[in-house]
Enzyme design. Structure first.
Site, mmCIF file in Angstrom:
data_model
loop_
_atom_site.group_PDB
_atom_site.id
_atom_site.type_symbol
_atom_site.label_atom_id
_atom_site.label_comp_id
_atom_site.label_asym_id
_atom_site.label_seq_id
_atom_site.Cartn_x
_atom_site.Cartn_y
_atom_site.Cartn_z
ATOM 1 N N TYR A 1 1.635 -4.637 -6.218
ATOM 2 C CA TYR A 1 3.010 -5.065 -5.930
ATOM 3 C C TYR A 1 3.045 -6.063 -4.777
ATOM 4 O O TYR A 1 3.855 -6.995 -4.779
ATOM 5 C CB TYR A 1 3.914 -3.877 -5.585
ATOM 6 C CG TYR A 1 5.325 -4.319 -5.301
ATOM 7 C CD1 TYR A 1 6.247 -4.474 -6.337
ATOM 8 C CD2 TYR A 1 5.730 -4.655 -4.018
ATOM 9 C CE1 TYR A 1 7.522 -4.937 -6.096
ATOM 10 C CE2 TYR A 1 7.007 -5.127 -3.764
ATOM 11 C CZ TYR A 1 7.905 -5.261 -4.806
ATOM 12 O OH TYR A 1 9.162 -5.740 -4.558
ATOM 13 N N TYR B 1 -0.496 -1.284 -12.174
ATOM 14 C CA TYR B 1 -0.447 -1.740 -10.783
ATOM 15 C C TYR B 1 -0.084 -0.604 -9.835
ATOM 16 O O TYR B 1 0.490 0.415 -10.238
ATOM 17 C CB TYR B 1 0.526 -2.910 -10.615
ATOM 18 C CG TYR B 1 2.005 -2.553 -10.533
ATOM 19 C CD1 TYR B 1 2.625 -2.352 -9.301
ATOM 20 C CD2 TYR B 1 2.787 -2.445 -11.679
ATOM 21 C CE1 TYR B 1 3.982 -2.050 -9.214
ATOM 22 C CE2 TYR B 1 4.136 -2.146 -11.603
ATOM 23 C CZ TYR B 1 4.729 -1.954 -10.365
ATOM 24 O OH TYR B 1 6.072 -1.654 -10.288
ATOM 25 N N CYS B 2 -0.446 -0.783 -8.564
ATOM 26 C CA CYS B 2 -0.037 0.133 -7.504
ATOM 27 C C CYS B 2 0.456 -0.725 -6.339
ATOM 28 O O CYS B 2 0.941 -1.834 -6.555
ATOM 29 C CB CYS B 2 -1.169 1.087 -7.104
ATOM 30 S SG CYS B 2 -2.682 0.282 -6.532
ATOM 31 N N TRP B 3 0.382 -0.254 -5.118
ATOM 32 C CA TRP B 3 0.953 -1.001 -3.988
ATOM 33 C C TRP B 3 0.189 -2.297 -3.724
ATOM 34 O O TRP B 3 0.775 -3.365 -3.632
ATOM 35 C CB TRP B 3 0.970 -0.110 -2.738
ATOM 36 C CG TRP B 3 1.159 -0.842 -1.445
ATOM 37 C CD1 TRP B 3 0.362 -0.767 -0.351
ATOM 38 C CD2 TRP B 3 2.205 -1.754 -1.093
ATOM 39 N NE1 TRP B 3 0.837 -1.576 0.660
ATOM 40 C CE2 TRP B 3 1.978 -2.201 0.226
ATOM 41 C CE3 TRP B 3 3.321 -2.259 -1.769
ATOM 42 C CZ2 TRP B 3 2.802 -3.105 0.884
ATOM 43 C CZ3 TRP B 3 4.156 -3.168 -1.111
ATOM 44 C CH2 TRP B 3 3.897 -3.579 0.187
#
Length: 355
Positions: free
Chosen positions: A121, A92-94
């Site tokens: 996120y 995952y990232c932002w």
């Protein structure tokens, strides 16, 4: 490319969220239990961001490719090692954008297809904020007591026994007072507090009760949700009573002994007392406390603070709570824990009979 929702992530056994954002982003907030395997360092992220703003998106993307290309084998090796230990990495990232898509694509090309969290996120945070109010439809057993009465230690012991404890100070990484960050890392911000509260409630979701301390609405940098404040006020209340000597002993053990040899200790103590001093109107008390601090008589310093500042403020706040109280002596933690466990079991039995 495999994709996964937040709900699927939370149901996955041995899931390990892999956060590919930069270290500074990860430190600010992350999914509890995540590991940080960043695509870019903090400096590289700043460089690419500057290129994007001042030159063009194409220039930024080209520079990103140049930075990432040599890193790919090592990055995939780190993620593979998580899988090799029997865990399930989820990338995952932002917001589920380019960074997590890139890493998931690299993994797929390497014959290691691993899921990417849809929405990143941001989707996780939205999910937990939607779920928290319904997760707090419980009954609370609330611990009260003057500073140093052993509430935190009692909660820790009860948690070790498998009871449904919410340790708000632990979640906030702050002890809930002017000296609350003493000797600790920076307090958690609101995003981390909410995430850790969700994680705790998710762990104890089968219990109709929570056991918690009567904390103020704000703890360090975080604010408790209104549902938790209501739960606390409507709860079953337990007052821990303790001798002054034992309270001073505990506070000295917690705040003084571990840090007294540190260079920052006295400076931090003096800075913290300045905040207390602004709220104290008793000039004689201020003079006595300052003298104790000057003489490095920390036990007297603690006792004077309790008598002139903390105890009067606590007594005032206690008036906010209605309803009956149980009273337990907490000079001996083991005995106090045993009595509170008995109260919990009795209340649990009552709840089962009602249902």
């Amino acid at each position: 490319m495999k994709e996964m929702s937040v709900e699927q992530l939370l149901k996955l056994d041995r899931a390990v969220p892999v956060d590919v954002r930069s270290p500074i982003e990860f430190r600010e907030f992350n999914i509890p239990g995540a590991v940080n395997i960043p695509l870019f360092t903090d400096e590289e992220r700043a460089e690419i961001g500057t290129l994007y703003k001042q030159t063009s998106g194409d220039a930024a993307r080209w520079r990103a490719m140049e930075i990432v290309s040599p890193k790919i084998p090592q990055l995939l090796k780190q993620i593979k090692s998580i899988k090799d230990k029997g865990n399930e990495p989820v990338i995952y990232c932002w917001r589920g954008g380019t960074r997590s898509k890139s890493v998931a694509t690299f993994l797929q090309f390497a014959g290691l297809p691993m899921p990417r969290l849809i929405g990143g996120y941001r989707a996780y945070r939205q999910y937990i904020l939607e779920k928290l109010p319904s997760m707090l439809k419980k009954k609370a057993i609330v611990l009260h007591g003057l500073t140093g009465s052993g509430k935190t230690e009692v909660l820790s012991r009860l948690s070790e026994q498998g009871m449904p404890v919410i340790d708000l100070e632990l979640i906030a990484r702050h002890r809930g007072s002017i000296f609350g960050s003493f000797g600790q890392e920076n307090p958690h911000n609101q995003k981390m507090f909410d995430a850790l509260l969700f994680q705790t409630l998710h762990t104890i979701q089968e219990s109709p009760f929570v056991i918690m301390e009567a904390e103020s609405k704000r703890i360090g940098k975080a604010v408790q949700p209104e549902e938790l404040i209501h739960l606390k006020k409507e709860g079953i209340h337990i007052q821990l009573d303790c001798s002054m000597e034992q309270r001073v002993n505990r506070l000295s053990t917690e705040y003084v002994k571990p840090y007294i040899q540190e260079e920052w200790f006295n400076v931090k103590l003096e800075e913290s007392f300045i905040l207390v001093k602004k709220r104290l109107r008793d000039k004689e008390a201020i003079a006595l406390i300052e003298d104790a601090l000057l003489q490095k008589d920390y036990r007297r310093f603690i006792q004077l603070l309790l008598e002139t500042y903390y105890d009067p403020r606590y007594t005032f706040k206690l008036n906010e709570y209605d309803g009956p109280f149980y009273y337990i002596n907490s000079d001996h933690i083991d005995k106090a824990v045993e009595e509170i466990a008995d109260i919990y079991k009795k209340e649990e039995e009552k709840e089962k009979m009602l249902n």
